[in-house]
Design a protein around this motif. Structure first.
Motif, short mmCIF file in Angstrom:
data_model
loop_
_atom_site.label_atom_id
_atom_site.label_comp_id
_atom_site.label_asym_id
_atom_site.label_seq_id
_atom_site.Cartn_x
_atom_site.Cartn_y
_atom_site.Cartn_z
N GLN A 1 0.82 -1.21 0.00
CA GLN A 1 0.00 0.00 0.00
C GLN A 1 0.86 1.26 0.00
O GLN A 1 0.47 2.28 -0.56
CB GLN A 1 -0.94 0.01 1.21
CG GLN A 1 -2.01 -1.03 1.12
CD GLN A 1 -2.93 -1.02 2.33
OE1 GLN A 1 -2.83 -0.15 3.20
NE2 GLN A 1 -3.82 -1.97 2.41
N ARG B 1 3.38 4.27 -5.43
CA ARG B 1 2.26 5.20 -5.59
C ARG B 1 2.80 6.60 -5.45
O ARG B 1 3.84 6.83 -4.87
CB ARG B 1 1.24 5.03 -4.46
CG ARG B 1 0.39 3.83 -4.51
CD ARG B 1 -0.66 3.97 -3.44
NE ARG B 1 -1.47 2.77 -3.34
CZ ARG B 1 -2.55 2.69 -2.63
NH1 ARG B 1 -2.96 3.72 -1.93
NH2 ARG B 1 -3.24 1.58 -2.59
N THR B 2 2.04 7.55 -5.94
CA THR B 2 2.36 8.95 -5.71
C THR B 2 1.47 9.44 -4.58
O THR B 2 0.25 9.31 -4.64
CB THR B 2 2.12 9.79 -6.98
OG1 THR B 2 2.99 9.30 -8.00
CG2 THR B 2 2.40 11.26 -6.71
N TRP B 3 2.09 9.99 -3.54
CA TRP B 3 1.38 10.50 -2.38
C TRP B 3 1.49 12.02 -2.37
O TRP B 3 2.59 12.57 -2.36
CB TRP B 3 1.97 9.94 -1.09
CG TRP B 3 1.81 8.45 -0.95
CD1 TRP B 3 2.75 7.50 -1.18
CD2 TRP B 3 0.62 7.76 -0.54
NE1 TRP B 3 2.23 6.25 -0.95
CE2 TRP B 3 0.92 6.38 -0.56
CE3 TRP B 3 -0.65 8.18 -0.17
CZ2 TRP B 3 -0.02 5.42 -0.20
CZ3 TRP B 3 -1.58 7.21 0.18
CH2 TRP B 3 -1.27 5.85 0.16
N SER C 1 5.05 16.11 -2.17
CA SER C 1 4.65 14.75 -2.52
C SER C 1 5.81 13.79 -2.32
O SER C 1 6.96 14.22 -2.20
CB SER C 1 4.20 14.70 -3.98
OG SER C 1 5.27 15.08 -4.83
N GLN D 1 7.11 9.56 -3.55
CA GLN D 1 6.93 8.29 -4.22
C GLN D 1 7.96 7.33 -3.64
O GLN D 1 9.14 7.69 -3.57
CB GLN D 1 7.15 8.39 -5.74
CG GLN D 1 6.20 9.31 -6.46
CD GLN D 1 6.67 10.75 -6.48
OE1 GLN D 1 7.85 11.04 -6.53
NE2 GLN D 1 5.73 11.68 -6.40
N LYS E 1 -6.61 5.17 0.66
CA LYS E 1 -5.88 6.16 -0.12
C LYS E 1 -5.26 7.24 0.76
O LYS E 1 -4.90 8.31 0.27
CB LYS E 1 -6.82 6.81 -1.14
CG LYS E 1 -7.28 5.82 -2.19
CD LYS E 1 -8.08 6.49 -3.27
CE LYS E 1 -8.42 5.46 -4.33
NZ LYS E 1 -8.77 6.06 -5.58
N GLU F 1 -2.65 12.00 0.47
CA GLU F 1 -3.69 11.28 -0.26
C GLU F 1 -3.03 10.70 -1.50
O GLU F 1 -2.14 11.33 -2.10
CB GLU F 1 -4.83 12.23 -0.68
CG GLU F 1 -5.62 12.78 0.49
CD GLU F 1 -6.36 11.75 1.30
OE1 GLU F 1 -6.89 10.79 0.69
OE2 GLU F 1 -6.42 11.89 2.54
N SER F 2 -3.46 9.51 -1.89
CA SER F 2 -2.93 8.89 -3.08
C SER F 2 -3.42 9.67 -4.30
O SER F 2 -4.61 9.98 -4.41
CB SER F 2 -3.40 7.44 -3.17
OG SER F 2 -2.88 6.82 -4.31
#
Length: 151
Positions: A35, A39-41, A62, A64, A129, A145-146
């Motif tokens: 999880q 992903r990009t957060w 952000s 990753q 997310k 948030e994703s």
């Protein structure tokens, strides 16, 4: 004869029951890492202060996390940042983070606050997310948030 039948029935029952229990439970470490990584957060809060950035802004805070290389990259609200990380079931530590050195005006010290918060991270929580980076006492430092990827 009845004793033997009872023993056989008891052994069969225990084998059937134990056979059902041999399915390994889902590994929480793997689940949490899956999880967190790849992903990009996008940062939405530092502490309890909401981060408000225009969608067209460059270098929105952000992160990753790249599972293959154990490298983290992203932005702090001004500069690009990159470095290494180590994550477990709920622990997260960053190696030394490097970044560009751009002069950013009118960001209200967002980059400084963001980097100070990252330096205190020891744990994380992922719920759907939402990603929360926490300090050693469990206090939220940064919430993400994703990012929704366009199709």
């Amino acid at each position: 004869m009845l004793k033997q039948l009872f023993v056989i029935a008891a052994l069969s029952s225990s084998l059937v029951i134990s056979g059902c229990e041999t399915v390994p439970p889902q590994d929480n470490v793997t689940t949490n890492l899956n999880q967190l990584q790849n992903r990009t957060w996008i940062a939405t809060y530092i502490g309890n202060q909401e981060i408000k950035t225009a969608p067209s802004a460059h270098n929105i805070p952000s992160l990753q996390f790249d599972a293959a290389t154990k490298r983290v990259s992203g932005a702090d609200g001004c500069n690009r940042i990159m470095g290494s990380y180590n994550a477990g079931k709920d622990t997260l530590t960053f190696g030394p983070l490097a970044g560009t050195q751009m002069a950013c005006l009118n960001n209200n010290g967002l980059d400084r606050k963001y980097n100070e918060a990252l330096a205190k991270v020891t744990h994380y929580q992922v719920f759907g997310k939402t990603l929360k980076l926490l300090d050693r006492y469990g206090n939220p430092l940064i919430q993400y948030e994703s990012a929704v990827q366009p199709r």
